[in-house]
Motif scaffolding. Structure first.
Motif, PDB file in Angstrom:
ATOM      1  N   VAL A  51       0.943  -1.262   0.070  1.00 62.25           N
ATOM      2  CA  VAL A  51      -0.026  -0.055   0.062  1.00 62.25           C
ATOM      3  C   VAL A  51       0.797   1.362   0.017  1.00 62.25           C
ATOM      4  O   VAL A  51       0.831   2.333  -0.808  1.00 62.25           O
ATOM      5  CB  VAL A  51      -0.970  -0.041   1.106  1.00 62.25           C
ATOM      6  N   ARG A  52       1.832   1.200   0.979  1.00 56.38           N
ATOM      7  CA  ARG A  52       2.852   2.391   0.982  1.00 56.38           C
ATOM      8  C   ARG A  52       3.674   2.654  -0.473  1.00 56.38           C
ATOM      9  O   ARG A  52       3.608   3.737  -0.949  1.00 56.38           O
ATOM     10  CB  ARG A  52       3.898   2.226   1.869  1.00 56.38           C
ATOM     11  N   LEU A  53       4.114   1.313  -1.123  1.00 55.92           N
ATOM     12  CA  LEU A  53       4.677   1.465  -2.411  1.00 55.92           C
ATOM     13  C   LEU A  53       3.580   2.039  -3.382  1.00 55.92           C
ATOM     14  O   LEU A  53       3.955   3.034  -4.071  1.00 55.92           O
ATOM     15  CB  LEU A  53       5.190   0.200  -2.489  1.00 55.92           C
ATOM     16  N   TRP A  54       2.411   1.658  -3.353  1.00 53.25           N
ATOM     17  CA  TRP A  54       1.524   2.024  -4.434  1.00 53.25           C
ATOM     18  C   TRP A  54       1.041   3.583  -4.412  1.00 53.25           C
ATOM     19  O   TRP A  54       1.083   4.312  -5.291  1.00 53.25           O
ATOM     20  CB  TRP A  54       0.170   1.287  -4.607  1.00 53.25           C
ATOM     21  N   LEU A  55       0.992   4.144  -2.948  1.00 50.62           N
ATOM     22  CA  LEU A  55       0.648   5.443  -2.877  1.00 50.62           C
ATOM     23  C   LEU A  55       1.976   6.149  -3.159  1.00 50.62           C
ATOM     24  O   LEU A  55       1.980   7.224  -3.693  1.00 50.62           O
ATOM     25  CB  LEU A  55       0.552   5.679  -1.320  1.00 50.62           C
ATOM     26  N   ASP A  56       3.013   5.815  -2.792  1.00 56.20           N
ATOM     27  CA  ASP A  56       4.292   6.715  -2.967  1.00 56.20           C
ATOM     28  C   ASP A  56       4.825   6.631  -4.515  1.00 56.20           C
ATOM     29  O   ASP A  56       5.212   7.692  -4.766  1.00 56.20           O
ATOM     30  CB  ASP A  56       5.609   6.024  -2.075  1.00 56.20           C
ATOM     31  N   GLU A  57       4.844   5.680  -4.868  1.00 62.81           N
ATOM     32  CA  GLU A  57       5.352   5.210  -6.239  1.00 62.81           C
ATOM     33  C   GLU A  57       4.499   5.511  -7.475  1.00 62.81           C
ATOM     34  O   GLU A  57       4.862   5.999  -8.346  1.00 62.81           O
ATOM     35  CB  GLU A  57       6.258   3.949  -6.408  1.00 62.81           C
ATOM     36  N   PHE A  58       3.266   5.074  -7.248  1.00 66.01           N
ATOM     37  CA  PHE A  58       2.220   5.222  -8.194  1.00 66.01           C
ATOM     38  C   PHE A  58       1.373   6.401  -8.089  1.00 66.01           C
ATOM     39  O   PHE A  58       0.548   6.657  -8.989  1.00 66.01           O
ATOM     40  CB  PHE A  58       1.517   3.973  -8.598  1.00 66.01           C
ATOM     41  N   GLY A  59       1.235   6.889  -6.834  1.00 61.16           N
ATOM     42  CA  GLY A  59       0.580   8.056  -6.668  1.00 61.16           C
ATOM     43  C   GLY A  59      -0.872   7.644  -6.604  1.00 61.16           C
ATOM     44  O   GLY A  59      -1.881   8.674  -6.943  1.00 61.16           O
ATOM     45  N   VAL A  60      -1.242   6.661  -6.340  1.00 60.47           N
ATOM     46  CA  VAL A  60      -2.804   6.294  -6.262  1.00 60.47           C
ATOM     47  C   VAL A  60      -3.547   7.291  -5.265  1.00 60.47           C
ATOM     48  O   VAL A  60      -3.139   7.500  -4.436  1.00 60.47           O
ATOM     49  CB  VAL A  60      -2.917   4.687  -6.223  1.00 60.47           C
ATOM     50  N   ARG A  62      -6.421   6.428  -3.485  1.00 62.16           N
ATOM     51  CA  ARG A  62      -6.804   5.670  -2.305  1.00 62.16           C
ATOM     52  C   ARG A  62      -6.660   4.159  -2.376  1.00 62.16           C
ATOM     53  O   ARG A  62      -6.829   3.718  -3.355  1.00 62.16           O
ATOM     54  CB  ARG A  62      -8.291   6.053  -2.055  1.00 62.16           C
ATOM     55  N   VAL A  63      -6.242   3.774  -1.281  1.00 63.12           N
ATOM     56  CA  VAL A  63      -6.159   2.157  -1.187  1.00 63.12           C
ATOM     57  C   VAL A  63      -7.159   1.942  -0.061  1.00 63.12           C
ATOM     58  O   VAL A  63      -6.916   2.260   1.179  1.00 63.12           O
ATOM     59  CB  VAL A  63      -4.774   1.655  -0.858  1.00 63.12           C
ATOM     60  N   PRO A  84      -3.146   9.221   4.843  1.00 60.77           N
ATOM     61  CA  PRO A  84      -4.736   9.355   5.096  1.00 60.77           C
ATOM     62  C   PRO A  84      -5.194   8.806   3.859  1.00 60.77           C
ATOM     63  O   PRO A  84      -6.455   8.518   3.967  1.00 60.77           O
ATOM     64  CB  PRO A  84      -4.524  10.899   5.025  1.00 60.77           C
ATOM     65  N   ALA A  85      -4.534   8.562   2.661  1.00 50.97           N
ATOM     66  CA  ALA A  85      -5.274   7.906   1.636  1.00 50.97           C
ATOM     67  C   ALA A  85      -5.323   6.378   1.469  1.00 50.97           C
ATOM     68  O   ALA A  85      -5.753   5.497   0.885  1.00 50.97           O
ATOM     69  CB  ALA A  85      -4.451   8.212   0.412  1.00 50.97           C
ATOM     70  N   ALA A  86      -4.846   5.904   2.848  1.00 51.18           N
ATOM     71  CA  ALA A  86      -4.975   4.293   3.069  1.00 51.18           C
ATOM     72  C   ALA A  86      -5.994   4.082   4.369  1.00 51.18           C
ATOM     73  O   ALA A  86      -5.951   4.812   5.329  1.00 51.18           O
ATOM     74  CB  ALA A  86      -3.671   3.605   3.265  1.00 51.18           C
TER      75      ALA A  86
END
Length: 123
Positions: A51-60, A62-63, A84-86
């Motif tokens: 989750v951290r990787l997808w938020l940090d690297e892909f900028g999604v 919300r997860v 906060p997006a997780a």
């Protein structure tokens, strides 16, 4: 723990367990074509490393992460407190209902399961 990653990783260029695990999460993110507008449902999240990787690297955007173990879901919630997006939901992904996802969007752009489908009884 030295690592909380829970997948087996992809070992094409990795020289350590953590790198291999992150590479597998990256590979799944690329395969799902994750991007900044995506709302992702991650089932079987473990401790939330991907989750951290997808938020940090892909900028999604919300997860919403689902984990069946109460101990692991509590640890994942704590480890994602600065994101906060997780959000982490303690539930059985095979019996997931909309009532368990009260804070989730009405739909998801991607439903992902990183190297854990073999844990589900419905496999």
């Amino acid at each position: 723990l030295a690592s909380t990653w829970c997948n087996l990783g992809v070992w094409n260029n990795a020289n350590s367990f953590c790198v291999a695990c992150a590479d597998l999460a990256r590979l799944l993110g690329h395969a799902a074509q994750l991007g900044a507008s995506d709302e992702v449902l991650d089932v079987g999240v473990g401790y939330g490393d991907q989750v951290r990787l997808w938020l940090d690297e892909f900028g999604v955007k919300r997860v919403v992460a689902v984990e069946s173990s109460p101990t692991v879901s509590a640890a994942a919630s704590a480890s994602l407190a600065d994101y906060p997006a997780a959000s982490v939901v303690h539930a059985d992904a095979c019996k997931l209902s909309s009532t368990a996802l009260t804070s989730a969007p009405s739909s998801f752009d991607a439903v992902l399961c990183l190297d854990c489908a073999y844990h589900f009884s419905t496999r």
